[in-house]
Design a protein around this motif. Structure first.
Motif, short mmCIF file in Angstrom:
data_model
loop_
_atom_site.label_atom_id
_atom_site.label_comp_id
_atom_site.label_asym_id
_atom_site.label_seq_id
_atom_site.Cartn_x
_atom_site.Cartn_y
_atom_site.Cartn_z
N UNK A 143 13.59 -14.48 -34.45
CA UNK A 143 14.39 -15.68 -34.67
C UNK A 143 15.82 -15.29 -35.05
N UNK A 144 16.78 -15.73 -34.24
CA UNK A 144 18.16 -15.29 -34.41
C UNK A 144 19.02 -16.29 -35.17
N UNK A 145 18.47 -17.46 -35.46
CA UNK A 145 19.24 -18.51 -36.10
C UNK A 145 18.69 -18.79 -37.49
N UNK A 146 19.57 -18.83 -38.48
CA UNK A 146 19.16 -19.17 -39.83
C UNK A 146 20.26 -19.97 -40.50
N UNK A 147 19.88 -20.71 -41.53
CA UNK A 147 20.84 -21.46 -42.33
C UNK A 147 20.99 -20.74 -43.67
N UNK A 148 22.22 -20.38 -44.01
CA UNK A 148 22.49 -19.71 -45.27
C UNK A 148 22.65 -20.75 -46.37
N UNK A 149 21.83 -20.63 -47.42
CA UNK A 149 21.84 -21.61 -48.51
C UNK A 149 21.99 -20.90 -49.84
N UNK A 150 22.38 -21.68 -50.84
CA UNK A 150 22.63 -21.14 -52.18
C UNK A 150 21.71 -21.80 -53.19
N UNK A 151 21.17 -20.99 -54.09
CA UNK A 151 20.32 -21.53 -55.16
C UNK A 151 21.19 -22.29 -56.15
N UNK A 152 20.81 -23.56 -56.40
CA UNK A 152 21.60 -24.40 -57.30
C UNK A 152 20.81 -24.87 -58.52
N UNK A 153 19.51 -24.58 -58.58
CA UNK A 153 18.75 -25.02 -59.74
C UNK A 153 17.31 -24.54 -59.71
N UNK A 154 16.61 -24.75 -60.84
CA UNK A 154 15.21 -24.36 -60.97
C UNK A 154 14.42 -25.47 -61.68
N UNK A 155 13.15 -25.60 -61.30
CA UNK A 155 12.21 -26.46 -62.01
C UNK A 155 10.95 -25.62 -62.24
N UNK A 156 10.97 -24.77 -63.29
CA UNK A 156 9.87 -23.81 -63.48
C UNK A 156 8.50 -24.47 -63.63
N UNK A 157 8.44 -25.62 -64.30
CA UNK A 157 7.14 -26.26 -64.51
C UNK A 157 6.54 -26.77 -63.21
N UNK A 158 7.37 -26.99 -62.22
CA UNK A 158 6.90 -27.45 -60.90
C UNK A 158 6.80 -26.30 -59.89
N UNK A 159 7.30 -25.13 -60.27
CA UNK A 159 7.31 -24.01 -59.33
C UNK A 159 8.32 -24.18 -58.21
N UNK A 160 9.45 -24.79 -58.56
CA UNK A 160 10.48 -25.09 -57.56
C UNK A 160 11.75 -24.28 -57.78
N UNK A 161 12.39 -23.95 -56.67
CA UNK A 161 13.78 -23.48 -56.65
C UNK A 161 14.56 -24.48 -55.80
N UNK A 162 15.71 -24.91 -56.27
CA UNK A 162 16.51 -25.88 -55.54
C UNK A 162 17.67 -25.18 -54.84
#
Length: 361
Positions: A237-256
């Protein structure tokens, strides 16, 4: 990208057919020049906007691969008067008569192909609908247009569950197009072009006897749907979207991250496959997938990253400001969200070029 292009071009050369790449996925003249035979083409497009943009970039041999309607014929004529060999597609008698009438009025025998339904996926004339096929062919040939040939698209190949199923669909695709060409020729009508194509069938067709060209588009970039069909690997796969981590929700197991469905699209094409990849597979900035890490939810401008449900993998430590690459389910709608591509070489983070892309109809 260049490896993907070389792979399909080499395969089709071995089968003795021409590649007419579908440029609806990249919508970029820089990509087009790397996938076409030469700067003038050949090429396939799905909108007249694409035809106009690629014509402005020097492409001269273009198939407008969507059924044409009378209201678009003036734009067709404008392009053809610029020296663009733009050919059209019809699948019904009304459209064929409209094209022929316009060809007579403008004194321009517009080359037109008849779309064939090879799998019940969408548009086209069935092989067993001989009367309709011949009526359309005669309306074009005798009415003032040029009957250029037949074309079909095996869209049902996207629903296959195995390579063996894709091979069957590819066989059916070719047989339908070649069979319809034979019906027209037996009636004394010209059929110089027999055009087939989809990315899955282009990679797994075994015999293309009677076919003159193959159309495919998403193979340039590939995506998770194609990987789910075993047409490619995730590493292709040659196409990707570059994104930046802007937050966390540890109790939900999420990275935003700052990339939601406006960046990735709402396409959930892998949801019906063996492995559901959510809204995309999350990789390191160097393109290496994290174990079972997905974008599991997508809001307009924010994405939620989490470990795949049921996985024992751990959520990676990604501090605020960390960069990740997200691989798309479907390259076409994901690319459509953006105005340009940033080019990097394998094994490098350096952006070596920025290639504009266009949108619209």
């Amino acid at each position: 990208m260049m490896r993907n292009i070389a792979r399909l071009r080499g395969r089709l050369a071995g089968l003795g057919v021409t590649l007419r790449p579908h440029l609806k996925t990249p919508k970029s003249i820089e990509v087009a020049r790397r996938v076409m035979d030469c700067p003038a083409g050949p090429a396939t497009v799905s909108t007249l906007r694409e035809a106009e943009q690629f014509a402005a970039g020097g492409v001269r041999d273009i198939l407008y691969g969507v059924g044409v309607v009378p209201s678009k014929l003036e734009r067709v004529t404008a392009l053809r008067r610029q020296g663009v060999e733009l050919s059209l597609v019809v699948d019904n008698l009304d459209a064929a008569r409209a094209v022929a009438a316009h060809a007579r009025r403008t004194n321009d025998p517009i080359p037109t192909l008849i779309e064939i339904d090879s799998d019940g996926h969408r548009a086209g004339v069935r092989l067993d609908d001989t009367a309709n096929l011949l009526a359309i062919g005669r309306a074009l040939h005798a009415g003032g247009a040029e009957l250029r040939g037949v074309m079909t698209h095996a869209g049902e190949s996207y629903a296959c569950r195995s390579v063996e199923e894709i091979e069957v669909v590819a066989e059916r695709e070719g047989a339908a197009a070649v069979g319809c060409a034979a019906v027209l020729r037996d009636a004394g009508l010209p059929v110089p072009v027999v055009s087939v194509g989809s990315t899955p069938t282009a990679h797994f067709a075994r015999d293309l006897t009677g076919v003159t060209e193959v159309r495919a588009g998403v193979f340039v970039f590939f995506d998770l749907v194609m990987a789910g069909l075993d047409v490619c690997t995730v590493d292709d796969i040659a196409l990707s979207v570059l994104a930046t981590v802007i937050g966390h929700q540890p109790d939900k197991g999420w990275i935003l991250v700052d990339a939601g469905w406006m960046a990735m699209s709402r396409d959930r094409g892998t949801a019906s496959q063996r492995i559901d990849q959510g809204y995309g597979v999350v990789c390191s900035v160097d393109g290496v997938p994290y174990p079972d890490l997905l974008m599991v939810q997508a809001n307009q401008e924010q994405g939620i990253i989490a470990v795949r449900p049921g996985s024992t993998a751990s959520l990676p430590q990604l501090p605020i400001g960390s960069l990740v690459r997200i691989l798309p389910n479907h390259a076409c709608p994901t690319a459509a969200q953006h105005d340009h591509y940033e080019l990097i070489r394998t094994g490098s983070r350096e952006i070596t070029a920025q290639w504009p892309r266009f949108r619209g109809w």
